[in-house]
Design a protein around this motif. Sequence first.
Motif, PDB file in Angstrom:
ATOM      1  N   ARG A   1      49.057  20.668  45.372  1.00 30.24           N
ATOM      2  CA  ARG A   1      47.970  21.650  45.335  1.00 30.24           C
ATOM      3  C   ARG A   1      47.534  21.995  46.741  1.00 30.24           C
ATOM      4  NH1 ARG A   1      43.057  19.873  42.165  1.00 30.24           N
ATOM      5  NH2 ARG A   1      42.353  21.899  42.871  1.00 30.24           N
ATOM      6  N   SER A   2      47.064  23.224  46.907  1.00 32.63           N
ATOM      7  CA  SER A   2      46.520  23.644  48.193  1.00 32.63           C
ATOM      8  C   SER A   2      45.020  23.400  48.191  1.00 32.63           C
ATOM      9  CB  SER A   2      46.801  25.127  48.440  1.00 32.63           C
ATOM     10  OG  SER A   2      48.174  25.352  48.487  1.00 32.63           O
ATOM     11  N   PHE A   3      44.566  22.560  49.110  1.00 39.37           N
ATOM     12  CA  PHE A   3      43.132  22.281  49.239  1.00 39.37           C
ATOM     13  C   PHE A   3      42.556  22.962  50.484  1.00 39.37           C
ATOM     14  CE2 PHE A   3      44.767  18.693  46.836  1.00 39.37           C
ATOM     15  CZ  PHE A   3      43.837  18.598  45.814  1.00 39.37           C
ATOM     16  N   TYR A   4      43.444  23.374  51.357  1.00 36.85           N
ATOM     17  CA  TYR A   4      43.013  23.894  52.653  1.00 36.85           C
ATOM     18  C   TYR A   4      43.656  25.260  52.864  1.00 36.85           C
ATOM     19  CZ  TYR A   4      42.365  24.079  57.732  1.00 36.85           C
ATOM     20  OH  TYR A   4      42.016  24.444  59.007  1.00 36.85           O
ATOM     21  N   HIS A   5      42.857  26.214  53.281  1.00 35.82           N
ATOM     22  CA  HIS A   5      43.362  27.563  53.535  1.00 35.82           C
ATOM     23  C   HIS A   5      43.096  27.901  54.996  1.00 35.82           C
ATOM     24  CE1 HIS A   5      44.026  28.230  49.265  1.00 35.82           C
ATOM     25  NE2 HIS A   5      42.920  27.527  49.112  1.00 35.82           N
ATOM     26  N   TYR A   6      44.094  28.481  55.626  1.00 37.45           N
ATOM     27  CA  TYR A   6      44.062  28.721  57.065  1.00 37.45           C
ATOM     28  C   TYR A   6      44.279  30.198  57.327  1.00 37.45           C
ATOM     29  CZ  TYR A   6      45.684  28.401  61.936  1.00 37.45           C
ATOM     30  OH  TYR A   6      45.835  28.557  63.291  1.00 37.45           O
ATOM     31  N   LEU A   7      43.435  30.779  58.144  1.00 35.34           N
ATOM     32  CA  LEU A   7      43.592  32.169  58.538  1.00 35.34           C
ATOM     33  C   LEU A   7      44.376  32.205  59.830  1.00 35.34           C
ATOM     34  CD1 LEU A   7      42.865  35.085  57.862  1.00 35.34           C
ATOM     35  CD2 LEU A   7      40.776  34.800  59.179  1.00 35.34           C
ATOM     36  N   PHE A   8      45.561  32.781  59.801  1.00 34.14           N
ATOM     37  CA  PHE A   8      46.454  32.818  60.959  1.00 34.14           C
ATOM     38  C   PHE A   8      45.972  33.866  61.954  1.00 34.14           C
ATOM     39  CE2 PHE A   8      50.202  34.441  63.165  1.00 34.14           C
ATOM     40  CZ  PHE A   8      50.741  33.264  63.664  1.00 34.14           C
ATOM     41  N   ASN A   9      45.808  33.455  63.202  1.00 34.12           N
ATOM     42  CA  ASN A   9      45.397  34.361  64.264  1.00 34.12           C
ATOM     43  C   ASN A   9      46.499  34.380  65.317  1.00 34.12           C
ATOM     44  OD1 ASN A   9      44.266  35.706  66.413  1.00 34.12           O
ATOM     45  ND2 ASN A   9      42.515  34.326  66.644  1.00 34.12           N
ATOM     46  N   SER A  10      47.217  35.479  65.412  1.00 35.49           N
ATOM     47  CA  SER A  10      48.364  35.555  66.332  1.00 35.49           C
ATOM     48  C   SER A  10      47.943  35.465  67.800  1.00 35.49           C
ATOM     49  CB  SER A  10      49.146  36.847  66.098  1.00 35.49           C
ATOM     50  OG  SER A  10      48.309  37.962  66.340  1.00 35.49           O
ATOM     51  N   LYS A  11      46.647  35.633  68.080  1.00 35.13           N
ATOM     52  CA  LYS A  11      46.191  35.558  69.478  1.00 35.13           C
ATOM     53  C   LYS A  11      45.525  34.224  69.800  1.00 35.13           C
ATOM     54  CE  LYS A  11      45.688  40.498  69.812  1.00 35.13           C
ATOM     55  NZ  LYS A  11      44.824  41.643  69.880  1.00 35.13           N
ATOM     56  N   SER A  12      45.602  33.280  68.865  1.00 30.38           N
ATOM     57  CA  SER A  12      44.954  31.987  69.100  1.00 30.38           C
ATOM     58  C   SER A  12      45.700  31.193  70.154  1.00 30.38           C
ATOM     59  CB  SER A  12      44.888  31.178  67.804  1.00 30.38           C
ATOM     60  OG  SER A  12      46.174  30.695  67.480  1.00 30.38           O
ATOM     61  N   ILE A  13      45.064  30.131  70.677  1.00 31.28           N
ATOM     62  CA  ILE A  13      45.678  29.281  71.696  1.00 31.28           C
ATOM     63  C   ILE A  13      46.982  28.664  71.197  1.00 31.28           C
ATOM     64  CG2 ILE A  13      44.342  27.215  71.090  1.00 31.28           C
ATOM     65  CD1 ILE A  13      44.296  26.629  74.154  1.00 31.28           C
ATOM     66  N   THR A  14      47.039  28.348  69.903  1.00 32.76           N
ATOM     67  CA  THR A  14      48.243  27.729  69.345  1.00 32.76           C
ATOM     68  C   THR A  14      49.404  28.706  69.286  1.00 32.76           C
ATOM     69  OG1 THR A  14      46.805  26.392  67.974  1.00 32.76           O
ATOM     70  CG2 THR A  14      49.099  26.439  67.336  1.00 32.76           C
ATOM     71  N   ASN A  15      49.117  29.979  69.085  1.00 26.72           N
ATOM     72  CA  ASN A  15      50.184  30.947  68.857  1.00 26.72           C
ATOM     73  C   ASN A  15      50.519  31.818  70.058  1.00 26.72           C
ATOM     74  OD1 ASN A  15      50.653  30.324  66.059  1.00 26.72           O
ATOM     75  ND2 ASN A  15      48.597  31.093  65.723  1.00 26.72           N
ATOM     76  N   SER A  16      49.961  31.532  71.208  1.00 29.90           N
ATOM     77  CA  SER A  16      50.341  32.268  72.411  1.00 29.90           C
ATOM     78  C   SER A  16      51.117  31.314  73.316  1.00 29.90           C
ATOM     79  CB  SER A  16      49.106  32.815  73.120  1.00 29.90           C
ATOM     80  OG  SER A  16      48.239  31.778  73.459  1.00 29.90           O
ATOM     81  N   PHE A  17      52.325  31.688  73.661  1.00 26.27           N
ATOM     82  CA  PHE A  17      53.196  30.810  74.432  1.00 26.27           C
ATOM     83  C   PHE A  17      52.979  31.038  75.920  1.00 26.27           C
ATOM     84  CE2 PHE A  17      55.914  31.308  70.527  1.00 26.27           C
ATOM     85  CZ  PHE A  17      55.565  30.081  70.026  1.00 26.27           C
ATOM     86  N   LYS A  18      52.246  30.153  76.534  1.00 29.12           N
ATOM     87  CA  LYS A  18      52.031  30.225  77.975  1.00 29.12           C
ATOM     88  C   LYS A  18      52.467  28.912  78.578  1.00 29.12           C
ATOM     89  CE  LYS A  18      48.430  33.625  77.805  1.00 29.12           C
ATOM     90  NZ  LYS A  18      47.043  33.850  77.561  1.00 29.12           N
ATOM     91  N   GLY A  19      53.129  29.004  79.715  1.00 29.28           N
ATOM     92  CA  GLY A  19      53.710  27.828  80.341  1.00 29.28           C
ATOM     93  C   GLY A  19      52.755  26.677  80.562  1.00 29.28           C
ATOM     94  N   LYS A  20      51.511  26.970  80.978  1.00 25.28           N
ATOM     95  CA  LYS A  20      50.571  25.886  81.311  1.00 25.28           C
ATOM     96  C   LYS A  20      50.316  24.963  80.131  1.00 25.28           C
ATOM     97  CE  LYS A  20      47.628  26.610  85.242  1.00 25.28           C
ATOM     98  NZ  LYS A  20      48.589  26.062  86.145  1.00 25.28           N
ATOM     99  N   LYS A  21      50.172  25.527  78.936  1.00 26.45           N
ATOM    100  CA  LYS A  21      49.882  24.658  77.803  1.00 26.45           C
ATOM    101  C   LYS A  21      51.134  23.990  77.251  1.00 26.45           C
ATOM    102  CE  LYS A  21      49.881  28.038  74.176  1.00 26.45           C
ATOM    103  NZ  LYS A  21      49.227  28.650  73.096  1.00 26.45           N
ATOM    104  N   MET A  22      52.315  24.549  77.536  1.00 25.40           N
ATOM    105  CA  MET A  22      53.557  23.942  77.050  1.00 25.40           C
ATOM    106  C   MET A  22      53.770  22.567  77.676  1.00 25.40           C
ATOM    107  SD  MET A  22      54.352  26.157  74.976  1.00 25.40           S
ATOM    108  CE  MET A  22      55.707  25.195  74.412  1.00 25.40           C
ATOM    109  N   ILE A  23      53.229  22.360  78.862  1.00 22.74           N
ATOM    110  CA  ILE A  23      53.355  21.079  79.556  1.00 22.74           C
ATOM    111  C   ILE A  23      52.774  19.954  78.697  1.00 22.74           C
ATOM    112  CG2 ILE A  23      52.618  19.804  81.611  1.00 22.74           C
ATOM    113  CD1 ILE A  23      52.524  22.797  82.862  1.00 22.74           C
ATOM    114  N   HIS A  24      51.760  20.274  77.908  1.00 23.70           N
ATOM    115  CA  HIS A  24      51.120  19.265  77.066  1.00 23.70           C
ATOM    116  C   HIS A  24      52.065  18.750  75.979  1.00 23.70           C
ATOM    117  CE1 HIS A  24      47.097  19.535  78.827  1.00 23.70           C
ATOM    118  NE2 HIS A  24      47.441  20.784  79.072  1.00 23.70           N
ATOM    119  N   LEU A  25      53.018  19.573  75.554  1.00 23.34           N
ATOM    120  CA  LEU A  25      54.000  19.107  74.576  1.00 23.34           C
ATOM    121  C   LEU A  25      54.883  18.016  75.178  1.00 23.34           C
ATOM    122  CD1 LEU A  25      55.106  22.441  72.862  1.00 23.34           C
ATOM    123  CD2 LEU A  25      53.642  20.651  71.922  1.00 23.34           C
ATOM    124  N   ILE A  26      55.293  18.209  76.429  1.00 20.81           N
ATOM    125  CA  ILE A  26      56.095  17.183  77.114  1.00 20.81           C
ATOM    126  C   ILE A  26      55.293  15.888  77.183  1.00 20.81           C
ATOM    127  CG2 ILE A  26      57.012  16.490  79.375  1.00 20.81           C
ATOM    128  CD1 ILE A  26      58.910  18.404  78.311  1.00 20.81           C
TER     129      ILE A  26
END
Length: 195
Positions: free
Chosen positions: A78-103
Amino acid sequence: YIINTFKSLKENTIYNNEDFFEELSKKGINANIVAKFIKTDLYLKNNILHPKNILLGEDLFTIIKLGMKSKKIGKINRSFYHYLFNSKSITNSFKGKKMIHLIKGFEECEDYLKEKKIIISNEMKKNLNLLKIRHLGTFLYCKPLMKDYSYNEGVKKFIEFVRFELEDKNLKGIERNQWILYKIFKLFPNKYFLY
């Protein structure tokens, strides 16, 4: 609005941690903490904390640690959580500075495995590598920061991972276009980031 659900959310399932990582690597389960019920004891007994120094992927790295220490993991159909996708959010914008955090996050997970002396099976290692290439592969698509030392170090580590640690059999679990890209990248890495 487009309603999107996980395809494998058809039946209630109980996983062991190895099967859980396989589903996680195939995107059959999302890594968001907000979509999970987690026993407090699992955090406390295993000294698992959400990373403070990581700004991207912190849920993923916490879920990896929790998954390693879990005996049973259930999935409810069952789905208990609903998420509104924002293409301009911090998670969905690929910028080099934040990619370092994945490493940093993947390094922290590896340190956790060593520190806790957790030995994982070859299958689990394959699925963790699949997670790693899915997430670190965004280095290839993000806005580069040519003059940023930590970004360049991150790209160098990613290239080394693809060339020297990643086995061809790990590439079988990814989409065809990514598979072609990694095969080419493995043979002909980006000359601008190699020593």
